[in-house]
Design an enzyme around this catalytic site. Sequence first.
Site, PDB file in Angstrom:
ATOM      1  N   LYS A 187      37.717  72.648 -13.981  1.00  0.00           N
ATOM      2  CA  LYS A 187      38.269  71.205 -13.752  1.00  0.00           C
ATOM      3  C   LYS A 187      40.093  72.107 -14.936  1.00  0.00           C
ATOM      4  CE  LYS A 187      35.726  68.297 -15.913  1.00  0.00           C
ATOM      5  NZ  LYS A 187      34.313  69.536 -16.201  1.00  0.00           N
ATOM      6  N   ARG A 234      32.780  60.264 -17.763  1.00  0.00           N
ATOM      7  CA  ARG A 234      31.480  60.572 -17.757  1.00  0.00           C
ATOM      8  C   ARG A 234      30.066  60.423 -17.779  1.00  0.00           C
ATOM      9  NH1 ARG A 234      34.009  65.588 -19.933  1.00  0.00           N
ATOM     10  NH2 ARG A 234      33.198  67.474 -20.614  1.00  0.00           N
ATOM     11  N   ARG A 287      34.724  82.163 -22.438  1.00  0.00           N
ATOM     12  CA  ARG A 287      35.522  81.476 -22.247  1.00  0.00           C
ATOM     13  C   ARG A 287      36.070  81.639 -24.370  1.00  0.00           C
ATOM     14  NH1 ARG A 287      35.297  75.700 -19.841  1.00  0.00           N
ATOM     15  NH2 ARG A 287      34.139  74.946 -21.380  1.00  0.00           N
ATOM     16  N   ARG A 307      35.419  77.833 -28.342  1.00  0.00           N
ATOM     17  CA  ARG A 307      35.488  76.470 -28.701  1.00  0.00           C
ATOM     18  C   ARG A 307      33.844  76.354 -29.358  1.00  0.00           C
ATOM     19  NH1 ARG A 307      36.569  72.934 -23.410  1.00  0.00           N
ATOM     20  NH2 ARG A 307      34.662  71.599 -24.510  1.00  0.00           N
ATOM     21  N   ARG A 351      25.289  70.588 -23.570  1.00  0.00           N
ATOM     22  CA  ARG A 351      25.918  69.179 -23.085  1.00  0.00           C
ATOM     23  C   ARG A 351      25.526  69.007 -21.117  1.00  0.00           C
ATOM     24  NH1 ARG A 351      30.863  73.380 -24.450  1.00  0.00           N
ATOM     25  NH2 ARG A 351      32.164  72.115 -22.563  1.00  0.00           N
TER      26      ARG A 351
HETATM   27  P1  AMP Z   1      35.326  69.150 -22.205  1.00  0.00           P
HETATM   28  O1  AMP Z   1      36.378  69.892 -22.245  1.00  0.00           O
HETATM   29  O2  AMP Z   1      36.204  68.330 -20.831  1.00  0.00           O
HETATM   30  O3  AMP Z   1      34.786  69.957 -22.043  1.00  0.00           O
HETATM   31  O4  AMP Z   1      35.208  68.345 -22.739  1.00  0.00           O
HETATM   32  C1  AMP Z   1      35.045  68.968 -24.247  1.00  0.00           C
HETATM   33  C2  AMP Z   1      34.179  67.328 -25.438  1.00  0.00           C
HETATM   34  O5  AMP Z   1      34.677  66.723 -25.604  1.00  0.00           O
HETATM   35  C3  AMP Z   1      32.668  66.776 -24.431  1.00  0.00           C
HETATM   36  O6  AMP Z   1      31.439  67.603 -24.958  1.00  0.00           O
HETATM   37  C4  AMP Z   1      32.755  65.342 -25.417  1.00  0.00           C
HETATM   38  O7  AMP Z   1      31.971  65.900 -26.624  1.00  0.00           O
HETATM   39  C5  AMP Z   1      34.144  64.900 -25.789  1.00  0.00           C
HETATM   40  N1  AMP Z   1      34.606  64.625 -24.073  1.00  0.00           N
HETATM   41  C6  AMP Z   1      35.507  64.716 -23.332  1.00  0.00           C
HETATM   42  N2  AMP Z   1      35.643  64.010 -22.242  1.00  0.00           N
HETATM   43  C7  AMP Z   1      34.849  62.937 -22.761  1.00  0.00           C
HETATM   44  C8  AMP Z   1      34.500  61.748 -22.206  1.00  0.00           C
HETATM   45  N3  AMP Z   1      35.270  60.986 -21.202  1.00  0.00           N
HETATM   46  N4  AMP Z   1      33.664  60.625 -22.746  1.00  0.00           N
HETATM   47  C9  AMP Z   1      32.874  61.007 -24.142  1.00  0.00           C
HETATM   48  N5  AMP Z   1      33.409  62.232 -25.004  1.00  0.00           N
HETATM   49  C10 AMP Z   1      34.618  62.716 -23.799  1.00  0.00           C
END
Ligand code: AMP
Length: 232
Positions: free
Chosen positions: A17, A92, A131, A170, A181
Amino acid sequence: MASGFRLVLFGPPGAGKGTQARLLCRHLEVRSISTGDLFRSNLQRETPLGLKASSYMSQGLLVPDDVTIDIVLDAVLSIDSGQGFILDGFPRNRCQAAALEEALDRRSRGLDLVVSIDVPQEVTIARVTARFICRDCQTPYTLTAPERPGGPTSERCERCESCGGELYRRDDDAPAAMRKRIEVYQGETLPVLEFYRERELLAEVGGVGTVEDVYNRVIMEIQRVSKTKDRE
Ligand code: AMP
């Protein structure tokens, strides 16, 4: 192409994404809002928001809605109505999807399209394991990605090719957090697909192939919707 396109990019962790959002926001000339990037940049600056989010993120859990929704809606609503946006990583869960819909409805601005990038779990795990991301601009890199030969690679670089920032792994890409996740994605995030399917906003594209392959599939869906929008 219709101006001011409003797009949600949806998919499991490791679907690509972030990579697609970076390419698409240049093409569509819209702003991209990534909740993950937003939380990580706050954490880097050690803001109260970043520190609060980090305990959830490192365990692979969602940051609570009472924190997340306000921040994203503020960012979305600060964009001029004619300008459009890409949301990467939001909504989400169904509560976030409903909050977004309500906020946009109040300004008569509904979404144009939700693209779900479908990738088998073994591929997402392999991608996430390989990654690295840039500490400064959050660009994602893949150490080895045989199924995405067109993708960026950090094999040659220890620093970001865009801004020279340091690359790091990360915490939440570690196996235990990644397992969580995936569980959260399946339990809380997947029902969002149904929410958008019911509203006839959903397009599903295959996420395996080169970055360019996936990009072209997303663009085809955007063009399909733009043509309909132009006719209306
Ligand atoms: P991402 O970079 O999109 O994989 O997001 C990394 C982490 O940020 C996720 O595993 C959540 O802990 C937090 N996060 C990102 N987007 C959301 C969301 N819409 N709602 C809640 N937590 C989020």
